[in-house]
Design an enzyme around this catalytic site. Structure first.
Site, short mmCIF file in Angstrom:
data_model
loop_
_atom_site.label_atom_id
_atom_site.label_comp_id
_atom_site.label_asym_id
_atom_site.label_seq_id
_atom_site.Cartn_x
_atom_site.Cartn_y
_atom_site.Cartn_z
N PRO A 1 69.60 28.53 63.45
CA PRO A 1 69.77 29.17 64.76
C PRO A 1 68.55 30.04 65.11
O PRO A 1 67.97 30.68 64.24
CB PRO A 1 71.02 30.03 64.59
CG PRO A 1 71.45 29.91 63.18
CD PRO A 1 70.62 28.90 62.48
N VAL A 2 68.19 30.01 66.38
CA VAL A 2 66.98 30.72 66.84
C VAL A 2 67.28 32.22 66.96
O VAL A 2 68.38 32.62 67.32
CB VAL A 2 66.53 30.14 68.21
CG1 VAL A 2 65.39 30.93 68.79
CG2 VAL A 2 66.14 28.69 68.05
N GLY B 1 67.56 35.87 62.59
CA GLY B 1 67.24 36.45 61.29
C GLY B 1 67.18 35.44 60.17
O GLY B 1 67.05 35.81 59.01
N LEU B 2 67.25 34.15 60.50
CA LEU B 2 67.18 33.13 59.45
C LEU B 2 65.80 32.48 59.37
O LEU B 2 65.62 31.49 58.67
CB LEU B 2 68.26 32.06 59.66
CG LEU B 2 69.69 32.49 59.37
CD1 LEU B 2 70.66 31.36 59.64
CD2 LEU B 2 69.86 32.95 57.93
N GLY B 3 64.85 33.03 60.09
CA GLY B 3 63.48 32.56 59.94
C GLY B 3 63.17 31.26 60.67
O GLY B 3 62.30 30.50 60.24
N SER B 4 63.85 31.01 61.79
CA SER B 4 63.65 29.72 62.45
C SER B 4 62.20 29.51 62.88
O SER B 4 61.65 28.42 62.71
CB SER B 4 64.58 29.59 63.66
OG SER B 4 64.23 30.52 64.65
N ASP C 1 58.64 36.38 56.15
CA ASP C 1 59.29 35.11 56.54
C ASP C 1 58.44 33.91 56.15
O ASP C 1 58.92 32.98 55.49
CB ASP C 1 59.51 35.06 58.06
CG ASP C 1 60.74 35.83 58.49
OD1 ASP C 1 61.17 36.72 57.74
OD2 ASP C 1 61.27 35.54 59.59
N ALA D 1 59.37 30.75 61.63
CA ALA D 1 58.48 30.48 60.49
C ALA D 1 58.77 29.11 59.90
O ALA D 1 57.85 28.39 59.49
CB ALA D 1 58.66 31.56 59.43
N ALA D 2 60.05 28.70 59.87
CA ALA D 2 60.38 27.39 59.30
C ALA D 2 59.81 26.26 60.15
O ALA D 2 59.28 25.27 59.63
CB ALA D 2 61.90 27.25 59.16
O1 PMV Z 1 64.39 38.79 61.95
P1 PMV Z 1 63.73 38.14 60.79
O2 PMV Z 1 64.63 37.59 59.79
O3 PMV Z 1 62.62 37.24 61.14
O4 PMV Z 1 63.14 39.29 59.86
C1 PMV Z 1 62.22 40.18 60.23
C2 PMV Z 1 62.07 41.15 59.12
C3 PMV Z 1 61.48 42.46 59.59
O5 PMV Z 1 61.32 43.25 58.42
C4 PMV Z 1 62.43 43.17 60.53
C5 PMV Z 1 60.17 42.27 60.27
C6 PMV Z 1 59.07 41.78 59.37
O6 PMV Z 1 58.07 41.29 59.91
O7 PMV Z 1 59.16 41.92 58.14
#
Ligand code: PMV
Length: 319
Positions: free
Chosen positions: A107-108, A111-114, A158, A116-117
């Protein structure tokens, strides 16, 4: 033709404070992934004419985009940026025409890194289609450049955990450290269903920090101590102590104003259903939370999270 896939990720401990040099723990989530396929169109080369020679298709999000015109200049478009960075690294000044197809079950903005993946999958597929194999470090570096477009000031966690696809103890600017998991443990991941761009929560924490550095450095120090204790617990198999550490980390994230009523509701619901600890994971304000559970409680905690409004749950074992 070449294809590559990259997993999702969750941050176990340390989000936000990691942007300010404290450590964080993150693990890949193999149940979700992004897949990229790169097809070279060998009879057509990009010379003076750029139009339509590079096509990116992401049917999941109805994206059918000719990107060639974006590749000539530095671009804020994350996909165009990732593609041109691969050409640059490989020293390809006249790229062949190509089509890149992206699908993802991550899911976009949750917080699951979509982001970067997708970058990691595209980098690997494109490099492979061009006859090159890049190291994890190279892939991570290229994806980091694109993370800057998504996030503003990303820590790099990420792209690192997703490019290496291993549990990572991450400190900004330091060589990657893989950590070992002495005893597997189970997590339920639950999605609030609310997309929350990490850039905003990171920017808001930055404003807090700018207004009172002394206070927030102390909060980040507390997070850092939790992360170190959690790493020791995971490495020694002391899983029982992870729950309270999660709760303490969540409280500090609430103090940073990056939780939300929905995240707090899911955290409470997980605890009420018997989870040993729970916290938001990632940028916050929406997106996902995680709950540590005894294996036999995983299903009932997942049901309780759905009843409390979770859009989706994933049960995963960290090992
Ligand atoms: O929202 P996510 O899962 O892409 O995580 C970001 C993590 C943070 O610490 C909030 C930001 C970062 O760049 O590390």
């Amino acid at each position: 033709m070449a294809t590559a896939s990259a997993p999702g990720k969750i941050i176990l401990f340390g989000e936000h404070a990691v942007v300010y040099g404290r450590p964080a723990l993150a693990v890949p989530v193999l149940q979700v992934h992004a897949v990229a396929r790169a097809d070279l169109v060998t009879d057509k080369r990009i010379g003076e004419k750029w139009a339509d020679a590079i096509l990116v298709e992401a049917p999941d999000i109805q994206l059918f985009s000719p990107l060639s015109h974006l590749l000539r200049e530095p671009t804020p478009d994350p996909l165009a940026s990732v593609i041109s960075s691969v050409f640059q690294l490989l020293g390809i000044s006249h790229p062949p025409a190509l089509k890149i197809t992206i699908t993802s079950t991550i899911p976009v903005a949750s917080g699951l890194g979509s982001g970067a993946a997708v970058s990691v999958a595209v980098i690997r597929a494109l490099a492979a289609a061009l006859g090159h194999s890049l190291s994890d470090e190279q892939v991570s570096q290229l994806a980091y450049e694109t993370e800057k477009l998504h996030h503003g000031t990303p820590s790099g966690i990420d792209n690192t955990v997703i490019a290496y696809a291993k549990p990572v103890y991450f400190v900004r600017g330091q060589p990657i450290q893989i950590f070992s998991v002495a005893r597997p443990f189970r997590l339920v991941i639950a999605d609030t269903g609310q997309a929350a761009p990490t850039k905003e929560s990171v920017g808001d924490v930055r404003k807090l920090w700018e207004a009172d550095q002394h206070r927030w450095e102390a909060v980040f120090d507390k997070v850092g101590k939790i992360v170190v204790a959690a790493k020791e617990a995971v490495e020694s198999g002391e899983i029982a102590s992870l729950g309270p550490l999660m709760d303490a980390n969540h409280a500090l994230l609430q103090e940073m104003t990056v939780s939300s009523p929905e995240l707090d509701r899911l955290v409470l619901a997980a605890k009420a259903a018997g989870a040993n600890g729970a916290k938001l994971s990632g940028g916050g304000r929406g997106g996902n939370m995680i709950a540590l559970v005894q294996p036999e409680k995983a299903e009932s905690v997942a049901s309780a999270l759905k009843a409390a409004g979770a859009r989706n749950t994933i049960i995963t074992t960290i090992e």
